[in-house]
Design a protein around this motif. Structure first.
Motif, PDB file in Angstrom:
ATOM      1  N   ILE A  40      -3.338  -1.265   3.183  1.00 47.32           N
ATOM      2  CA  ILE A  40      -4.513  -1.266   4.061  1.00 47.32           C
ATOM      3  C   ILE A  40      -4.660  -2.635   4.704  1.00 47.32           C
ATOM      4  O   ILE A  40      -4.537  -3.665   4.044  1.00 47.32           O
ATOM      5  CB  ILE A  40      -5.800  -0.948   3.274  1.00 47.32           C
ATOM      6  N   GLN A  99     -11.907  -1.256  -1.186  1.00 50.58           N
ATOM      7  CA  GLN A  99     -11.655  -1.664   0.199  1.00 50.58           C
ATOM      8  C   GLN A  99     -12.138  -0.594   1.175  1.00 50.58           C
ATOM      9  O   GLN A  99     -12.722  -0.913   2.220  1.00 50.58           O
ATOM     10  CB  GLN A  99     -10.157  -1.888   0.423  1.00 50.58           C
ATOM     11  N   TYR A 125      -7.500   1.116  -3.915  1.00 50.13           N
ATOM     12  CA  TYR A 125      -7.968   1.048  -2.531  1.00 50.13           C
ATOM     13  C   TYR A 125      -9.423   1.467  -2.348  1.00 50.13           C
ATOM     14  O   TYR A 125     -10.003   1.250  -1.277  1.00 50.13           O
ATOM     15  CB  TYR A 125      -7.087   1.928  -1.638  1.00 50.13           C
TER      16      TYR A 125
END
Length: 229
Positions: free
Chosen positions: A203, A141, A138
């Protein structure tokens, strides 16, 4: 470091940032601010279009570019060493981008340099405890959301194993207590919260801008953390 190498290093530093203060240059190259002034003047005399903005620093006028920079063996070796440390301090997404970047570095090396690097690669090992193996992807991102100032929605599991959806405005990432933490304004709690990245389940970024007009600097939030920086 001789003066020619230092001047070239200052030029690369100026190209890597929007503004660079004289103090920053002095600290980087371990010289006095007065020497920085002389070096900047020397670059300008060689035709580099430099300018200065009060309270911000020096910058290169837009449109000026250096030719592609080659790496020496020591610099490439340092990048290879950092690749090992990524195993403990980055997630899958950052590792993928770093490996791609390092391949581009290797591509511009000479044949004998590639041989040295390959030999190093086979003879540098790093043992990591389980808690430092970041099995998520993640960080890339989250970096994009922070830089673009985008609201995101995350699925988050708390320490009671309860999963909830949170709409948040991410302001920064901090590595402490052997893990990555996302600092963000939480619309559910209406306050800044510290989210452990390894507890994020998913997400969603709809590319919507922040709703809150102004956020505290990340350095200010760090004063409330239970660790010293």
């Amino acid at each position: 470091m001789n003066r020619i190498d230092r001047l070239f290093g200052i030029l690369i530093l100026l190209q890597s940032k929007k503004h660079v203060s004289a103090e920053t240059i002095a600290d980087r190259f371990e010289i006095s601010v007065r020497t920085v002034y002389r070096d900047v003047k020397a670059l300008a005399e060689q035709g580099v279009p430099l300018s200065f903005e009060p309270n911000k620093g020096y910058y290169i006028v837009q449109g000026y570019f250096l030719p592609p920079v080659s790496f020496n063996t020591d610099e490439a070796g340092a990048l290879l060493m950092m690749e090992r440390f990524l195993e403990g301090f980055a997630d899958k997404s950052i590792k993928q981008h770093y490996h791609s970047a390092l391949d581009k570095v290797k591509n511009v090396l000479k044949s004998n340099q590639k041989e040295v690097l390959e030999s190093l690669n086979q003879n540098i090992k790093l043992q990591l405890p389980e808690r430092l193996k970041n099995d998520f992807e993640y960080l890339a991102q989250l970096q994009n959301a922070i830089s673009a100032k985008h609201c995101i929605i995350i699925g988050y599991k708390n320490n009671k194993e309860e999963v909830s959806k949170r709409e948040i405005e991410p302001i920064g990432l901090i590595f402490y207590a052997f893990g990555w933490h996302l600092i963000a304004w939480c619309h559910l709690r209406n306050e800044y919260r510290d989210f452990r990245v390894d507890r994020i389940k998913d997400i969603l970024n709809r590319c919507e801008p922040f709703k809150k007009e102004k956020h505290m600097p990340l350095e200010e939030y760090m004063k409330f953390l239970p660790v010293d920086f």
